[in-house]
Enzyme design. Structure first.
Site, PDB file in Angstrom:
ATOM      1  CG  HIS A 178      -4.822   0.485  -3.853  1.00 41.03           C
ATOM      2  ND1 HIS A 178      -4.148   0.415  -2.651  1.00 41.03           N
ATOM      3  CD2 HIS A 178      -5.843  -0.406  -3.744  1.00 41.03           C
ATOM      4  CE1 HIS A 178      -4.743  -0.465  -1.858  1.00 41.03           C
ATOM      5  NE2 HIS A 178      -5.766  -0.977  -2.508  1.00 41.03           N
ATOM      6  CE  LYS A 182      -6.782  -0.363   4.285  1.00 43.08           C
ATOM      7  NZ  LYS A 182      -8.032  -0.604   3.528  1.00 43.08           N
ATOM      8  NE  ARG A 191      -3.037  -3.600  -1.152  1.00 47.43           N
ATOM      9  CZ  ARG A 191      -2.574  -4.405  -0.193  1.00 47.43           C
ATOM     10  NH1 ARG A 191      -1.272  -4.627  -0.087  1.00 47.43           N
ATOM     11  NH2 ARG A 191      -3.399  -4.980   0.671  1.00 47.43           N
ATOM     12  CG  HIS A 235      -6.477  -8.595   1.789  1.00 48.79           C
ATOM     13  ND1 HIS A 235      -6.749  -9.022   0.498  1.00 48.79           N
ATOM     14  CD2 HIS A 235      -6.209  -7.253   1.688  1.00 48.79           C
ATOM     15  CE1 HIS A 235      -6.648  -7.995  -0.336  1.00 48.79           C
ATOM     16  NE2 HIS A 235      -6.326  -6.921   0.357  1.00 48.79           N
ATOM     17  CE1 TYR A 263      -6.578  -7.417  -6.630  1.00 45.91           C
ATOM     18  CE2 TYR A 263      -6.839  -8.287  -4.411  1.00 45.91           C
ATOM     19  CZ  TYR A 263      -6.557  -7.244  -5.265  1.00 45.91           C
ATOM     20  OH  TYR A 263      -6.258  -5.997  -4.748  1.00 45.91           O
ATOM     21  NE  ARG A 292      -3.621  -2.083   2.854  1.00 47.88           N
ATOM     22  CZ  ARG A 292      -3.404  -3.203   3.549  1.00 47.88           C
ATOM     23  NH1 ARG A 292      -2.231  -3.383   4.159  1.00 47.88           N
ATOM     24  NH2 ARG A 292      -4.347  -4.126   3.646  1.00 47.88           N
TER      25      ARG A 292
END
Length: 330
Positions: free
Chosen positions: A272, A203, A275, A298, A307, A172
Site C-alpha cells: 500500500h 472495492k 500505491r 476511490h 494526498y 491495491r
C-alpha cells in the site's frame, strides 16, 4: 468462564477483582454466542472491569445507569485515565454492546451509551516513498552470483513486475493478486498487452482499467517471457510462485519486503505504500486530483484529498530548502 481481571493488577500484587454477575454473563455470551477470539475476550474483560471500577468509584449502579452518568464515565476515560481516541472508541463500543445485551435480557430499560462517541482520532498521513527511492526499488537488480540461477532470475523478473504494477498502476494488493495473464470467463482482473491496460476488480466489486506505463510494460513483458516456465499449465494467474500457483497477498508482502531490504530502502516497504507513492507522485506532477481519484478507484473525492496534504508537505520541503526567506538567520 473464570472471573476476568486486568493483568496489570496481578502484576502489582493486588487481588484480582471479579466482574459483577451481569458483566460476566455478557462476557460468556460474547465467548459462546459471538465466538470472540481469546485476545478480543481479554480486551472486552478489561473494558468491562474498567466500567465496573469507574461506576463503583462514582457510586453509580450499573443496571440503572442514566445517559448523563454515561457521559461522565466517558469523560473520565479521557480526563483521568487519559485514553486516546481509539482506545476510548473501543471501550465505548464494548459498553454499548453490553447494554444492548442487557436490554435484550430485560435487565435495563435504556442503553445509556447510545449516541455517545469518542473524539475523532487524527488520521495519520499515508506514508509514501520519495520518487528516487521508488525508482531505485523498481530498478533494483540483484548482483549476487546465486541470482544467475534460472529460478532466481525468473523470480526476480516476477518481483520487478510486481513492483512496477504496484507503483506504476497504483494497484491495491488484492487487485494485483486477482490479475490473470489474460482475460478469461472467471477472471477478476486481467492484463491487456495490446491496449497497455490492467483491468482490476476494486472495492465494492467495481471494475476499472488503469494504463500501464512504459517501464511497467517492459517489466511485464520480461516476466511473461519466463512465466510459463513456473506457472502450471492450467493456472491463469499473472503472478505465480515457485510451485506454479497464484501468489497470495502474504507472499507478495514478503517478496516486496525482501526486495526493499536488498535494495537498501530507508524504511519498511509494503504494497500500500507503493500505491500511496503512485498517488502522491502523480498529484505532484499533474495537480489533477480527479484524475488521481479515477486511477485509484476511490468512490469519493474526499478519500483522495488526503494526498493533497502529502503534496503540500512536498512543496513545503522544497520551499524550506530553496527560498531565502524560509531559512533561519544564523
Amino acid at each position: 468462564m473464570k472471573p476476568a481481571h486486568r493483568s496489570e493488577q496481578g502484576a502489582q500484587g493486588e487481588e484480582p477483582q471479579p466482574l459483577a454477575a451481569p458483566l460476566n454473563a455478557y462476557l460468556d455470551y460474547a465467548r459462546v454466542q459471538r465466538r470472540l477470539a481469546p485476545r478480543s475476550l481479554v480486551i472486552y474483560a478489561d473494558a468491562l472491569l474498567r466500567l465496573q471500577d469507574l461506576a463503583g468509584q462514582s457510586g453509580m449502579a450499573l443496571l440503572t445507569l442514566r445517559p448523563h452518568q454515561a457521559r461522565s464515565l466517558a469523560a473520565k476515560l479521557h480526563g483521568e485515565i487519559e485514553l486516546g481516541p481509539r482506545s476510548m472508541a473501543l471501550h465505548l463500543s464494548v459498553w454499548r454492546g453490553l447494554y444492548r445485551w442487557l436490554g435484550a435480557e430485560r435487565l435495563v430499560e435504556i442503553n445509556p451509551f447510545d449516541g455517545l462517541r469518542a473524539p475523532k482520532a487524527a488520521k495519520p498521513l499515508p506514508k509514501a516513498l520519495a520518487v528516487d527511492d521508488a525508482v531505485q526499488l523498481a530498478n533494483f537488480s540483484s548482483s549476487s552470483a546465486d541470482a544467475a540461477q534460472a529460478v532466481d532470475a525468473r523470480l526476480e523478473a516476477r518481483d520487478r513486475c510486481m513492483v512496477e504494477l504496484l507503483y506504476g498502476c497504483g494497484l491495491r494488493v488484492s487487485e494485483l493478486v486477482g490479475l490473470d495473464a489474460q482475460a478469461g470467463p472467471a477472471s477478476l482482473g486481467w492484463i491487456d498487452l495490446q491496449a497497455a491496460e490492467a483491468t482490476v476488480l476494486g472495492k465494492g466489486s467495481k471494475r476499472r482499467s488503469v494504463p500501464i506505463g512504459a517501464a511497467a510494460m517492459a517489466a511485464l513483458v520480461q516476466w511473461l517471457q519466463v512465466r510459463g516456465q513456473l506457472a502450471r499449465s492450467d493456472e491463469p494467474a499473472l503472478l505465480v510462485g515457485q510451485r506454479g500457483a497464484r501468489l497470495g497477498a502474504v507472499q507478495i508482502r514478503a517478496s516486496l519486503k525482501a526486495r526493499a531490504l536488498a535494495a537498501g530502502m530507508p524504511t519498511h516497504v509494503h504494497p500500500h505504500m507503493l500505491r500511496h507513492s503512485f498517488a502522491s507522485h502523480i498529484l505532484q506532477s499533474s495537480g489533477d486530483l480527479r484524475a488521481v481519484q479515477e486511477l485509484l478507484g476511490h468512490a469519493h473525492i474526499t478519500t483522495t484529498q488526503i494526498y493533497t496534504q502529502l503534496d503540500f508537505q512536498h512543496l513545503a520541503k522544497i520551499y524550506d530548502a530553496a527560498h531565502p526567506r524560509a531559512k533561519k538567520k544564523q
